[in-house]
Design an enzyme around this catalytic site. Structure first.
Site, PDB file in Angstrom:
ATOM      1  N   GLN A  55      39.086  40.538  39.606  1.00  0.00           N
ATOM      2  CA  GLN A  55      40.489  40.806  40.163  1.00  0.00           C
ATOM      3  C   GLN A  55      40.539  39.432  40.097  1.00  0.00           C
ATOM      4  O   GLN A  55      41.825  38.530  39.256  1.00  0.00           O
ATOM      5  CB  GLN A  55      41.017  41.672  40.820  1.00  0.00           C
ATOM      6  CG  GLN A  55      40.940  43.056  41.101  1.00  0.00           C
ATOM      7  CD  GLN A  55      40.640  43.122  43.019  1.00  0.00           C
ATOM      8  OE1 GLN A  55      42.005  43.382  43.327  1.00  0.00           O
ATOM      9  NE2 GLN A  55      39.589  43.270  43.359  1.00  0.00           N
ATOM     10  N   TYR A  57      50.817  28.144  38.429  1.00  0.00           N
ATOM     11  CA  TYR A  57      49.329  28.495  37.801  1.00  0.00           C
ATOM     12  C   TYR A  57      48.987  27.074  36.960  1.00  0.00           C
ATOM     13  O   TYR A  57      48.222  26.941  37.014  1.00  0.00           O
ATOM     14  CB  TYR A  57      49.556  29.777  36.626  1.00  0.00           C
ATOM     15  CG  TYR A  57      49.330  30.638  37.617  1.00  0.00           C
ATOM     16  CD1 TYR A  57      48.743  31.733  38.040  1.00  0.00           C
ATOM     17  CD2 TYR A  57      50.634  31.460  37.482  1.00  0.00           C
ATOM     18  CE1 TYR A  57      49.198  32.635  38.868  1.00  0.00           C
ATOM     19  CE2 TYR A  57      51.061  33.006  38.066  1.00  0.00           C
ATOM     20  CZ  TYR A  57      50.162  33.041  39.165  1.00  0.00           C
ATOM     21  OH  TYR A  57      50.643  34.994  39.472  1.00  0.00           O
ATOM     22  N   HIS A  92      42.979  41.317  36.457  1.00  0.00           N
ATOM     23  CA  HIS A  92      44.339  40.649  36.398  1.00  0.00           C
ATOM     24  C   HIS A  92      44.691  39.130  35.807  1.00  0.00           C
ATOM     25  O   HIS A  92      45.315  38.400  36.096  1.00  0.00           O
ATOM     26  CB  HIS A  92      43.973  40.227  38.254  1.00  0.00           C
ATOM     27  CG  HIS A  92      44.551  41.258  38.522  1.00  0.00           C
ATOM     28  ND1 HIS A  92      44.183  41.774  40.051  1.00  0.00           N
ATOM     29  CD2 HIS A  92      45.037  42.481  38.155  1.00  0.00           C
ATOM     30  CE1 HIS A  92      43.804  42.477  40.763  1.00  0.00           C
ATOM     31  NE2 HIS A  92      44.156  43.852  39.064  1.00  0.00           N
ATOM     32  N   GLY A 112      33.836  40.882  48.517  1.00  0.00           N
ATOM     33  CA  GLY A 112      35.787  39.816  48.462  1.00  0.00           C
ATOM     34  C   GLY A 112      36.835  40.440  48.625  1.00  0.00           C
ATOM     35  O   GLY A 112      37.337  39.567  47.661  1.00  0.00           O
ATOM     36  N   THR A 113      37.148  41.565  48.110  1.00  0.00           N
ATOM     37  CA  THR A 113      38.449  41.764  48.399  1.00  0.00           C
ATOM     38  C   THR A 113      38.197  43.092  49.304  1.00  0.00           C
ATOM     39  O   THR A 113      37.930  43.645  50.033  1.00  0.00           O
ATOM     40  CB  THR A 113      38.417  42.673  46.856  1.00  0.00           C
ATOM     41  OG1 THR A 113      39.787  43.750  46.798  1.00  0.00           O
ATOM     42  CG2 THR A 113      37.033  43.801  46.920  1.00  0.00           C
ATOM     43  N   SER A 114      39.923  42.572  49.259  1.00  0.00           N
ATOM     44  CA  SER A 114      40.590  43.237  50.873  1.00  0.00           C
ATOM     45  C   SER A 114      40.401  45.232  50.624  1.00  0.00           C
ATOM     46  O   SER A 114      41.745  45.713  51.529  1.00  0.00           O
ATOM     47  CB  SER A 114      41.855  43.042  51.448  1.00  0.00           C
ATOM     48  OG  SER A 114      42.670  42.420  50.353  1.00  0.00           O
ATOM     49  N   VAL A 135      41.521  35.735  38.699  1.00  0.00           N
ATOM     50  CA  VAL A 135      41.663  35.290  36.788  1.00  0.00           C
ATOM     51  C   VAL A 135      40.906  33.225  37.376  1.00  0.00           C
ATOM     52  O   VAL A 135      41.021  32.088  36.207  1.00  0.00           O
ATOM     53  CB  VAL A 135      43.105  34.813  37.227  1.00  0.00           C
ATOM     54  CG1 VAL A 135      43.913  35.582  37.508  1.00  0.00           C
ATOM     55  CG2 VAL A 135      43.858  33.795  38.319  1.00  0.00           C
ATOM     56  N   ASP A 136      39.855  32.952  37.627  1.00  0.00           N
ATOM     57  CA  ASP A 136      39.010  31.980  37.618  1.00  0.00           C
ATOM     58  C   ASP A 136      37.687  32.502  36.736  1.00  0.00           C
ATOM     59  O   ASP A 136      37.536  33.448  36.564  1.00  0.00           O
ATOM     60  CB  ASP A 136      38.489  31.324  39.208  1.00  0.00           C
ATOM     61  CG  ASP A 136      37.355  32.254  39.998  1.00  0.00           C
ATOM     62  OD1 ASP A 136      36.941  32.917  39.187  1.00  0.00           O
ATOM     63  OD2 ASP A 136      37.527  32.818  40.956  1.00  0.00           O
ATOM     64  N   ARG A 144      47.123  25.889  40.116  1.00  0.00           N
ATOM     65  CA  ARG A 144      45.653  26.274  39.878  1.00  0.00           C
ATOM     66  C   ARG A 144      44.854  26.024  39.159  1.00  0.00           C
ATOM     67  O   ARG A 144      43.310  25.778  39.429  1.00  0.00           O
ATOM     68  CB  ARG A 144      45.766  28.080  40.269  1.00  0.00           C
ATOM     69  CG  ARG A 144      46.721  28.735  40.294  1.00  0.00           C
ATOM     70  CD  ARG A 144      46.941  29.026  42.500  1.00  0.00           C
ATOM     71  NE  ARG A 144      46.235  28.360  43.173  1.00  0.00           N
ATOM     72  CZ  ARG A 144      47.080  28.055  42.833  1.00  0.00           C
ATOM     73  NH1 ARG A 144      48.732  28.268  42.470  1.00  0.00           N
ATOM     74  NH2 ARG A 144      46.973  27.049  44.504  1.00  0.00           N
TER      75      ARG A 144
HETATM   76  P1  OAD Z   1      42.031  39.391  49.201  1.00  0.00           P
HETATM   77  O1  OAD Z   1      42.699  37.744  49.422  1.00  0.00           O
HETATM   78  O2  OAD Z   1      43.129  40.425  49.623  1.00  0.00           O
HETATM   79  O3  OAD Z   1      41.082  39.814  49.345  1.00  0.00           O
HETATM   80  C1  OAD Z   1      40.349  38.582  49.534  1.00  0.00           C
HETATM   81  C2  OAD Z   1      39.079  38.967  50.419  1.00  0.00           C
HETATM   82  O4  OAD Z   1      38.025  38.560  50.613  1.00  0.00           O
HETATM   83  C3  OAD Z   1      39.259  39.642  52.353  1.00  0.00           C
HETATM   84  O5  OAD Z   1      38.641  40.883  51.929  1.00  0.00           O
HETATM   85  C4  OAD Z   1      38.627  39.209  53.175  1.00  0.00           C
HETATM   86  O6  OAD Z   1      37.845  39.569  54.221  1.00  0.00           O
HETATM   87  C5  OAD Z   1      37.224  38.870  51.813  1.00  0.00           C
HETATM   88  N1  OAD Z   1      36.768  37.213  52.221  1.00  0.00           N
HETATM   89  C6  OAD Z   1      37.150  36.368  52.787  1.00  0.00           C
HETATM   90  N2  OAD Z   1      36.264  35.431  52.566  1.00  0.00           N
HETATM   91  C7  OAD Z   1      35.092  35.599  52.209  1.00  0.00           C
HETATM   92  C8  OAD Z   1      34.053  35.072  51.685  1.00  0.00           C
HETATM   93  N3  OAD Z   1      33.523  33.968  52.230  1.00  0.00           N
HETATM   94  N4  OAD Z   1      32.857  35.803  51.532  1.00  0.00           N
HETATM   95  C9  OAD Z   1      33.782  37.313  50.664  1.00  0.00           C
HETATM   96  N5  OAD Z   1      34.144  37.678  51.208  1.00  0.00           N
HETATM   97  C10 OAD Z   1      35.233  36.592  52.079  1.00  0.00           C
HETATM   98  O7  OAD Z   1      42.050  39.118  47.875  1.00  0.00           O
HETATM   99  P2  OAD Z   1      41.973  40.645  46.914  1.00  0.00           P
HETATM  100  O8  OAD Z   1      41.427  41.410  47.275  1.00  0.00           O
HETATM  101  O9  OAD Z   1      40.948  39.792  45.521  1.00  0.00           O
HETATM  102  O10 OAD Z   1      46.309  39.708  42.673  1.00  0.00           O
HETATM  103  O11 OAD Z   1      43.471  40.451  46.085  1.00  0.00           O
HETATM  104  C11 OAD Z   1      43.819  41.543  45.015  1.00  0.00           C
HETATM  105  C12 OAD Z   1      44.691  40.670  44.230  1.00  0.00           C
HETATM  106  O12 OAD Z   1      45.950  40.891  45.253  1.00  0.00           O
HETATM  107  C13 OAD Z   1      44.718  39.888  43.705  1.00  0.00           C
HETATM  108  O13 OAD Z   1      43.527  39.521  42.134  1.00  0.00           O
HETATM  109  C14 OAD Z   1      45.985  39.075  43.711  1.00  0.00           C
HETATM  110  C15 OAD Z   1      46.602  39.698  44.743  1.00  0.00           C
HETATM  111  O14 OAD Z   1      48.092  39.627  44.967  1.00  0.00           O
HETATM  112  C16 OAD Z   1      47.212  39.280  41.597  1.00  0.00           C
HETATM  113  O15 OAD Z   1      47.783  37.714  42.048  1.00  0.00           O
HETATM  114  C17 OAD Z   1      47.755  39.722  39.955  1.00  0.00           C
END
Ligand code: OAD
Length: 235
Positions: free
Chosen positions: A87, A54, A105, A178-180, A89-90, A57
């Site tokens: 979600q 961290y 988070h 931008g979340t999976s 942390v930035d 980061r």
């Molecule tokens: P992920 O890495 O799981 O997902 C990122 C998403 O962003 C994916 O669906 C990509 O397709 C998409 N992506 C990639 N580049 C992009 C761009 N330029 N513009 C828009 N989307 C884009 O990240 P999170 O879903 O945020 O938690 O992950 C959830 C949590 O898992 C995080 O908060 C973290 C992690 O482990 C903790 O550490 C507690």
């Protein structure tokens, strides 16, 4: 009265600011073992490894800037009553000008004592803002306990989920960027939106949900925000 727009963001919104996402190819969870650096068991096994992760980061965040997607989300406040649930942390939403940001988070620029009150009731009383400073083993909180990152580790509760649910319940429009949608409970938040609330998802990848309310804008965050704003104007 302005319509309420609730944004749920994930790592993808910060990708164009130079931050690797977690689960994409080349993402953080390919370089690090998530159980070592982002779980409560990992913390108790090797605090130094977690602090170093961290610290790195935090330094990267110091040198990063919000991108056009963060700025576009902040600018929506002119016409909408906007709440951002992130979600991430930035602090790039805040630095872009968003005024209501709920960090589900945790936050990179904050620390708190391990074994503090937060672990009991989620109270922010003992949370300390350290900006972009490093934290090392032996750095103690006023209660005498080791300082730990103010991050929700895997295996821990998500104290702000109730507040996030009530925001989503009030939404007239929901935007997910931008979340999976792999990590719960955040991934299930959109289901609390009213039936008539449209849910837009900006993501260059395919989305793992099928719900007739969802409009998928298949693009990166910066371009996707331009398209989203155009759609809002036309609706
Ligand atoms: P992920 O890495 O799981 O997902 C990122 C998403 O962003 C994916 O669906 C990509 O397709 C998409 N992506 C990639 N580049 C992009 C761009 N330029 N513009 C828009 N989307 C884009 O990240 P999170 O879903 O945020 O938690 O992950 C959830 C949590 O898992 C995080 O908060 C973290 C992690 O482990 C903790 O550490 C507690």
């Amino acid at each position: 009265m302005k319509k309420k727009l609730v944004v749920l963001s994930g790592a993808g919104v910060s990708a164009e600011s130079g931050f690797a996402t977690f689960r994409d190819t080349g993402g953080l969870w390919e370089q690090y073992n998530v159980n070592d650096v982002a779980s409560i068991e990992g913390w108790y096994r090797n605090r130094k490894l977690v602090l170093d992760f961290y610290n790195e980061r935090r330094l990267q965040l110091r040198d990063a800037s919000p991108n056009a997607a963060h700025l576009a989300i902040a600018a929506l406040e002119k016409d909408y009553d906007v709440d951002v649930i992130t979600q991430n942390v930035d602090n790039l939403h805040e630095r872009a000008g968003s005024t209501r940001v709920l960090h589900l988070h945790g936050e990179l620029t904050k620390v708190r004592p391990e074994n503090g009150e937060y672990d009991l009731d989620g109270s922010e009383k003992e949370v300390i803002d350290i900006g972009y400073e490093k934290v090392v083993l032996g750095d103690l909180a006023p209660n005498g306990c080791q300082l730990r990152p103010h991050i929700v580790f895997f295996g821990e509760a998500v104290p702000k989920i109730e507040k996030a649910i009530s925001l989503v319940q009030e939404a007239d429009i929901m935007l997910i960027v931008g979340t999976s949608l792999q990590v719960y409970p955040a991934a299930g938040l959109y289901r609390y939106a009213k039936f008539e609330t449209p849910v837009y998802i900006i993501d260059p990848a395919s989305v793992p949900v099928s719900d007739p309310r969802i409009v998928h804008i298949k693009d990166v965050a910066t371009k996707g925000m331009e398209k989203f704003i155009e759609m809002l104007g036309n609706s």
